[in-house]
Structure formats: structure tokens, C-alpha cells
Design an enzyme around this catalytic site. Structure first.
Site, short mmCIF file in Angstrom:
data_model
loop_
_atom_site.label_atom_id
_atom_site.label_comp_id
_atom_site.label_asym_id
_atom_site.label_seq_id
_atom_site.Cartn_x
_atom_site.Cartn_y
_atom_site.Cartn_z
CG ASN A 191 48.37 51.54 15.55
OD1 ASN A 191 47.32 51.26 14.98
ND2 ASN A 191 49.48 50.86 15.35
CG HIS B 253 47.41 43.27 10.78
ND1 HIS B 253 46.65 44.40 10.92
CD2 HIS B 253 48.48 43.43 11.60
CE1 HIS B 253 47.22 45.22 11.78
NE2 HIS B 253 48.34 44.65 12.20
CG ASP B 254 49.77 41.06 14.93
OD1 ASP B 254 49.20 42.08 14.51
OD2 ASP B 254 50.89 41.07 15.48
CB THR B 255 45.34 43.77 14.86
OG1 THR B 255 46.60 44.20 15.39
CG2 THR B 255 44.22 44.41 15.67
CB THR C 272 54.63 45.15 20.82
OG1 THR C 272 55.29 43.94 21.19
CG2 THR C 272 55.66 46.22 20.53
N GLY D 280 48.40 39.97 25.51
CA GLY D 280 49.17 39.97 26.74
C GLY D 280 48.70 40.97 27.76
N GLY E 239 57.96 34.46 18.62
CA GLY E 239 57.03 33.73 17.77
C GLY E 239 56.66 32.42 18.42
NE ARG E 240 52.78 33.34 20.39
CZ ARG E 240 51.67 33.25 21.14
NH1 ARG E 240 51.74 32.82 22.38
NH2 ARG E 240 50.50 33.61 20.66
#
Length: 481
Positions: free
Chosen positions: A304, A244-246, A267, A414, A19-20
Site C-alpha cells: 500500500n 475488495h475493490d482492488t 485514494t 483514477g 459510489g457508483r
């Protein structure tokens, strides 16, 4: 709300491995969009007697320490927003958490799939929620929870997904942000509201599902005791983002919606296009494509793919005896591999659980009479080629099913740093790949907050134009190789 000019916000960005806390400075009029990472901390599963869990208590401790660092670094922070992975949740009663949340990779979900589909066949479920089949979707996790016989689901008065659970700890507000709620399988795909009929059919208590809010809505001020403890500015606002991160990452994809696909690659690899309306045809269901909520009512039509988990978990397995592996060196060696390597099915369910992924890849190869990689470099190259092929196929399918004429592919997250993966995705798709920004999720989080605070304005295209100016992507053209 700021009447004009720029300002600073704090983004809490939580992933499956770390986490950041990032301070974002935004001034749209001046073309300024800058990120300052002030804290980074590990995150991951904990194996307990009851199964695989998240250490939510430790995660909350680390993120609040990170927020304190952010307030010391930038005293003028105007708001905080939180994003994380999807589907996992905490159960509360009277404001108390009933145990650490389960991790989506826990094996408890396997038996629950059959139980859910016995009540609601998958074709009918897809008509309700428009989601691809993933055995860890919340809709299956809740049946696993109920069938475990703990009684906690009946005892709970609230069910909150991870970002909402953090929002509750920060503010006391019990709400469900809409983009993340859409991943549960319990939100109606057409209306975007909780599907009461489906919830009743599956036997879940309707009372635990919190009111839905949209990205940009205020959750209220930081709790006074917590604000004092962290040294937060007076009246600090906590804002719902695309939690939701996406959903946050797609906000920061500098694309033209009518001609581009995106791959949010970490991930997981989330591969798709942005559309105005859900695509719930039989063909979309059969292709296992999902319709998830996006910021400003957009729809993320995507599939996904297992993602860089295949590489990171393989590296973790190789390092279990204490040997450190330099990932850039491993990828350089993979790029130097000559000759054909096996392309395996990156989405085979056997690759979902932690453990000996190189051994499972070898097992897949033997079962399919394909050559087994003989070195770590060959394993890494096989993983990269398999991901690139899965990405290319998903882009082609998304284009056909949605009618979006894809001309370019944007890779953010990433995976944008993995030049070999980006190049091979371009080669296998026959389309140019634009890589970056790497910090797309945090940028999207920052931009939604900035718009809520008046540091930016306009639709998603206006926000993406700011991203394109601030973070020039790297272009990979397809080669004949």
C-alpha cells in the site's frame, strides 16, 4: 445462467469518497464490453461523538436508488454485484446493525496495535496472515472494539465487511466473500480459511465470522419486498464478486501476469504483482508487503502506498474557505514547475488522518532539512514526485521478492488520468507505463458477474483479453529527464 450470447449486469462500486452504480453490457463472442454509469453519489466519513464513522444508512439508501435507476435504464439486468474498500465492518444482532461502522482512519486503532502485538508479535502474525502492517487492519480494529468496553462485539452474532453487509441487506445472506476477508488479518494465508487459532488467541468470538464464499458464487435472489420497491427483474441474482475493490480492479488489468506489475491508483495506490502462491518470507515481511486473496485463487502480492489521498486531501484543505481549485489546472501548473522539488516519504504515518496535509508535508520537509514547497503548484509537484518514487520503489521490491521479471507497469483507476504521475512513474522506474482502464474496478466487478451468468467464459487471461480489446491503454515511455 445464460446459454450463450451477451447480457447486462449491474455493478455497485463503492469508494472512500464516492459510489457508483454501473450497468455493464458483455458479449465475449462479439468482443463487447461496455459500461454505462447510471448513478453517482458522495461517500465519506462522519465525525460523531464516538469517533469517525461511515454513514452506512445513507450509503445504502443512495445505492438502492441507483439500482432502481439501473433497472429503469436496463430492464434485462441479470444480476447485481458489490465491491468496496476493505477492512471496515458492521456488527449485527438478529439482523439489526449495531451502530454505524467505524471509518478505518479513526484514531481508536492506534492503541490497539500494541495490544494485539503483545498477544501475537508481528512476525508471528505475518506467518499466520501474510499481511503487511497497516494500523487499521480489521485485526486491530476488533481489539479497539473490544477494549472500548461497549460490549457490542460480545453482543453481536455476525460481523460483516461493507460489501457483505450490503449483500445481507439485499438478500438476507450472511456470508463473507473471500478476497475481502483476506484483508482482515484473520484468514490463514496458506489455506484461505478463517484462522480459528488466531481468532481464539486474540479473544474474538468465533461465532461472528460468516461462512466464506468465492467470487462468482450466488448469494441468492434480491429480497422480494426490495425487488418490488426498486422495480427489479423477477428472480434477480446477487453475485459475490471480488468484493475488495482492488481484487476487482486487478481482474481488469490487461496484463501478462508473468511480466507486468500493476498500480491500482485511487485514494490508495496498491502496487504489486499477481502470483500463484503467497510470498511470506522474512524479506517480504520486512518490506511490508501483503498477500491478499484474488479472484480465481490468485494472490495479490502488493504494498500500500498512500495514493491520491495526498493530493485530494490537500485540495480539500485549500478549499476549506470556499475557494474552488481546478485539479487539471493545478496539475498543469505542477508539470510546469522547473528545478528540483522535495521528494518526501509518501507512506509516513502522519499523512494518514484527514486535515492539513500541506502543513504536514512542510513539517516533514523541515524535519529532514529539505526545501519546503512555496506554492500550491510546488506542493502538487512534490506530491506527484513522491508518489512516483514510492510506486517505482514498490515495483522494484515486488519484482525482487516475488521473482516476477517486471517489464511493464499497468496503472488503472483514477490515477490513469493523471498524465504527470504516469509519466514520472515511468521515468523513475525506467519501465513503460500503460495507463487504463480508469474504471478497472467496475469492469472487474462486471466481468465476474458476466462469467457467472454465462455472458463470458474462461480464465482471467481470457477476461483480460476482452478488456484489452475494449479499452486500449495509453503508453508512457521512460524519458531521460
Amino acid at each position: 445462467m445464460n446459454a450463450g450470447g451477451g447480457g447486462a449486469v449491474a455493478a455497485v462500486d463503492l469508494g472512500a469518497t464516492s459510489g457508483r452504480v454501473i450497468v455493464g453490457h458483455v458479449d465475449q463472442a462479439a468482443g463487447r464490453l461496455e459500461l454505462d454509469q447510471v448513478a453517482r453519489f458522495p461517500n465519506g466519513p462522519v465525525r460523531m461523538a464516538s469517533g469517525l464513522h461511515w454513514d452506512f444508512t445513507g450509503l445504502y439508501r443512495d445505492l438502492t436508488h441507483g439500482l432502481a435507476d439501473a433497472f429503469r435504464r436496463e430492464p434485462a439486468v441479470a444480476s447485481v454485484g458489490v465491491d468496496s474498500w476493505a477492512v471496515d465492518y458492521g456488527l449485527l444482532r438478529g439482523g439489526r446493525l449495531l451502530g454505524e461502522p467505524f471509518h478505518y482512519r479513526d484514531a481508536r486503532n492506534e492503541a490497539a496495535v500494541e495490544s494485539v502485538h503483545a498477544r501475537v508479535p508481528f512476525a508471528e502474525l505475518y506467518r499466520h496472515n501474510g499481511l503487511q502492517f497497516l494500523p487499521f487492519n480489521t485485526v486491530y480494529q476488533l481489539t479497539a472494539e473490544r477494549d472500548a468496553g461497549s460490549g457490542w462485539l460480545d453482543l453481536a452474532d455476525s460481523l460483516l465487511l461493507i460489501p457483505d453487509l450490503i449483500g445481507f441487506q439485499l438478500t438476507g445472506a450472511t456470508v463473507a466473500e473471500r478476497t475481502n476477508a483476506s484483508t482482515t488479518g484473520l484468514v490463514a494465508v496458506e489455506s484461505g480459511e478463517w484462522d480459528d487459532e488466531l481468532i481464539e488467541t486474540l479473544g474474538y468470538p468465533a461465532s461472528v465470522f460468516a461462512p466464506l464464499v468465492d467470487p462468482g458464487d450466488s448469494l441468492g435472489g434480491l429480497r422480494a419486498d426490495l425487488a418490488s420497491e426498486l422495480g427489479a427483474p423477477d428472480g434477480l441474482d446477487v453475485v459475490a464478486v471480488g468484493s475488495h475493490d482492488t481484487a476487482s480492479a486487478v481482474v481488469a488489468v490487461p496484463m501478462r501476469a508473468e511480466s507486468a506489475a500493476y498500480i491500482s491508483c485511487g485514494t490508495w495506490g496498491l502496487v504489486g504483482v499477481e502470483v500463484e502462491h503467497p510470498v511470506t518470507t522474512d524479506a517480504a515481511r520486512d518490506a511490508n508487503f501483503t498477500n491478499e486473496g484474488g479472484v480465481d485463487g490468485r494472490v495479490r502480492f502488493l504494498h500500500n502506498v498512500m495514493g491520491l489521498w495526498l493530493l485530494s486531501e490537500s485540495v480539500r484543505w485549500w478549499e476549506r474557505d470556499g475557494e474552488a481549485i481546478d485539479l487539471p489546472e493545478l496539475l498543469a501548473a505542477a508539470a510546469s514547475v522547473t528545478g528540483a522539488v522535495t521528494v518526501f516519504d509518501a507512506n509516513d504515518p502522519r499523512f494518514l488522518a484527514p486535515g492539513d496535509l500541506p502543513g504536514r508535508i512542510a513539517e516533514w520537509c523541515r524535519e529532514h532539512d529539505e526545501p519546503v514547497p512555496q506554492s500550491r503548484a510546488e506542493f502538487a509537484r512534490s506530491i506527484v514526485e513522491s508518489l512516483a518514487e514510492a510506486f517505482a520503489q514498490a515495483v522494484r521490491t515486488a519484482s525482487i521478492l516475488s521473482g516476477v521479471d517486471v517489464e511493464t507497469i499497468h496503472v488503472v483507476g483514477g490515477g490513469a488520468l493523471n498524465g504527470l504521475l504516469c509519466q514520472r512513474t515511468a521515468d523513475r522506474s525506467g519501465l513503460a507505463v500503460l495507463a487504463g482502464p480508469v474504471e478497472a474496478t467496475a469492469i472487474g466487478n462486471v466481468l465476474v458477474q458476466a462469467r457467472a451468468q454465462g455472458f463470458a467464459s474462461g480464465d482471467l487471461e481470457a477476461l483480460r483479453a476482452l478488456v484489452a480489446r475494449a479499452f486500449a491503454p495509453r503508453r508512457y515511455e521512460p524519458s531521460a529527464r
